[in-house]
Design an enzyme around this catalytic site. Structure first.
Site, PDB file in Angstrom:
ATOM      1  N   ILE A 291       0.838  -1.206   0.000  1.00 51.71           N
ATOM      2  CA  ILE A 291       0.000   0.000   0.000  1.00 51.71           C
ATOM      3  C   ILE A 291       0.870   1.252   0.000  1.00 51.71           C
ATOM      4  CG2 ILE A 291      -1.977  -1.081   1.150  1.00 51.71           C
ATOM      5  CD1 ILE A 291      -1.109   0.555   3.712  1.00 51.71           C
ATOM      6  N   ASP A 292       2.136   1.117   0.420  1.00 51.55           N
ATOM      7  CA  ASP A 292       3.007   2.298   0.579  1.00 51.55           C
ATOM      8  C   ASP A 292       3.475   2.875  -0.752  1.00 51.55           C
ATOM      9  OD1 ASP A 292       2.813   1.670   3.266  1.00 51.55           O
ATOM     10  OD2 ASP A 292       4.723   0.595   3.306  1.00 51.55           O
TER      11      ASP A 292
ATOM     12  N   ARG B 168      -5.294  -1.290   4.929  1.00 49.52           N
ATOM     13  CA  ARG B 168      -4.804  -2.553   4.351  1.00 49.52           C
ATOM     14  C   ARG B 168      -5.913  -3.567   4.131  1.00 49.52           C
ATOM     15  NH1 ARG B 168       0.390  -3.584   7.365  1.00 49.52           N
ATOM     16  NH2 ARG B 168      -0.502  -5.613   7.791  1.00 49.52           N
TER      17      ARG B 168
HETATM   18  O1  F6P Z   1       4.196  -1.629   4.569  1.00 50.83           O
HETATM   19  C1  F6P Z   1       2.822  -1.616   4.770  1.00 50.83           C
HETATM   20  C2  F6P Z   1       2.494  -1.085   6.141  1.00 50.83           C
HETATM   21  O2  F6P Z   1       1.092  -1.064   6.277  1.00 50.83           O
HETATM   22  C3  F6P Z   1       3.100   0.278   6.456  1.00 50.83           C
HETATM   23  O3  F6P Z   1       2.415   1.340   5.875  1.00 50.83           O
HETATM   24  C4  F6P Z   1       3.046   0.263   7.965  1.00 50.83           C
HETATM   25  O4  F6P Z   1       4.044   1.092   8.526  1.00 50.83           O
HETATM   26  C5  F6P Z   1       3.337  -1.178   8.290  1.00 50.83           C
HETATM   27  O5  F6P Z   1       3.013  -1.927   7.138  1.00 50.83           O
HETATM   28  C6  F6P Z   1       2.559  -1.704   9.467  1.00 50.83           C
HETATM   29  O6  F6P Z   1       2.896  -3.036   9.636  1.00 50.83           O
HETATM   30  P1  F6P Z   1       2.237  -3.974  10.748  1.00 50.83           P
HETATM   31  O7  F6P Z   1       0.927  -4.456  10.229  1.00 50.83           O
HETATM   32  O8  F6P Z   1       3.199  -5.076  10.927  1.00 50.83           O
HETATM   33  O9  F6P Z   1       2.088  -3.132  11.976  1.00 50.83           O
END
Ligand code: F6P
Length: 364
Positions: free
Chosen positions: A142-143, A291
């Site tokens: 998503i980034d 997400r």
């Molecule tokens: O890389 C995708 C992402 O959603 C980032 O935007 C965010 O910093 C990270 O993953 C969060 O990850 P997790 O679900 O492990 O907290």
């Protein structure tokens, strides 16, 4: 091509809208166009090390193109080259399980792997490629922070979610004459904040690429106030930081691919604005809503194109590559190009200039 009988696939890193559409497209293309079988390793590289996989066929991928998540499961903790073997809560002990993973690929009858992931996952994929595993990558996150592709799948769905959130915050901000802050994801890149901010009519957008000054943000809020706009909308990327400050870290997670869990900048900016202006300021952290859920049509289509192209790259022997969107075409690029650096928002890009032209402040 005639030697390829079976391809293994896996989804790694954080989940992302469009993963199931890629899985479906790979499976349908491999079986339908080439008569190649497909197996899916469960929970990313963990399934590869633990030899946990399932066969994918038309039946198992039917009806999933529009769904969120991944039917294969994923994890952002397991790296076969540095695999955690100690029980949870004990001092972490790591071991190289890459040889075991390669053995499992061969035992499953797979000729190689299509790996669907972001930079952490594709870095591991590149290491497997270097030691002889046939690999093709698919750019997921998503980034939108992967190099060598115009866009990753999932990004536009996250922007859509954040933009809808801004539409909702707008009406309540205006009714209550408040400053509303929306903290969005994106790690060290400001793509989600920038696109959602422009789309959702933000007054201020704070991104990691442009360090902000609190004074400039307050100037903008006061200017609006003086011109009878007694509310303001601010989008903050989780990785944004003040000129003289640093990123806000929620927690360190040493066992993750991504050991720094960002978060908290929205609350910090909100507190500072309220203290300095006296205007009531509220903060919303959008978090994993970005997400989850169904991919928008753009991502369903992009994911489907990526999946089919990944199979074509595999059968034509383009190993060590990633499928990539360039303009309107899907091509392949070396994996090394995709992972060499994080793709950040260029501060001199036309989209930043356009945002400034319509009066959006970046706090600089
Ligand atoms: O890389 C995708 C992402 O959603 C980032 O935007 C965010 O910093 C990270 O993953 C969060 O990850 P997790 O679900 O492990 O907290």
């Amino acid at each position: 091509m005639k030697d390829i009988k079976r391809i293994g696939i896996l989804t790694g890193g954080g989940d992302c809208p469009g993963l199931n559409a890629v899985i479906r497209s790979i499976t349908k293309t491999a079986i339908g166009d080439y008569g190649i079988e497909v197996v899916g390793f469960i929970d990313g590289f963990k399934g590869l090390v633990e030899n946990h996989y399932r066969t994918l066929d038309f039946q198992s991928v039917s009806g999933i193109g529009h769904t969120g998540g991944t039917i294969l499961g994923t994890t952002n903790r397991d790296n076969p080259f540095r695999y955690l073997i100690s029980p949870e809560k004990e001092e972490p002990v790591y071991c190289d399980k890459s040889a075991q993973a390669i053995q499992n690929i061969s035992d499953a009858g797979c000729d190689g792997l299509i790996v669907i992931g972001g930079d952490g996952t594709l870095n591991i994929a590149q290491r497997f490629h270097e030691i002889g595993v046939k690999i093709v990558g698919v750019p997921k996150t998503i980034d939108n922070d992967l190099q060598a592709t115009d866009v990753t799948f999932g990004f536009n769905t996250a922007v859509n979610t954040a933009s809808e959130a801004l539409d909702k915050l707008h009406t309540t901000a205006e009714s209550h004459h408040r400053v509303m802050i929306l903290e969005v994801m994106g790690r060290y890149a400001g793509w989600i904040a920038l696109h959602a901010g422009i789309s959702g009519g933000a007054d201020v957008i704070l991104i990691p690429e442009i360090p902000y000054s609190l004074d400039r943000i307050i100037d903008k809020i006061k200017f609006r106030y003086q011109h009878n706009k007694k509310f303001s909308i601010i989008v903050v990327a989780e990785g944004a930081a003040a000129i003289d400050g640093k990123m806000e870290v929620q927690k360190m997670v040493p066992t993750s691919h991504d050991p720094i869990r960002l978060g908290g900048i929205g609350r910090k900016v909100g507190q500072d604005i309220e203290d300095l202006t006296g205007i009531e300021t509220r903060v919303t952290v959008l978090g994993h809503l970005q997400r989850g859920g169904q991919p928008i049509p753009f991502d369903r289509i992009l994911s489907t194109r990526y999946g089919a192209a990944a199979v074509e790259a595999f059968v034509s022997g383009q190993f060590g590559t990633m499928v990539s969107l360039q303009g309107t075409s899907i091509n392949t690029v070396p994996l090394t190009e995709a992972i060499k650096d994080i793709k950040k928002v260029p501060t001199d890009s036309d989209i930043i200039r356009t945002a400034r032209s319509i009066g959006i402040s970046f706090g600089d």
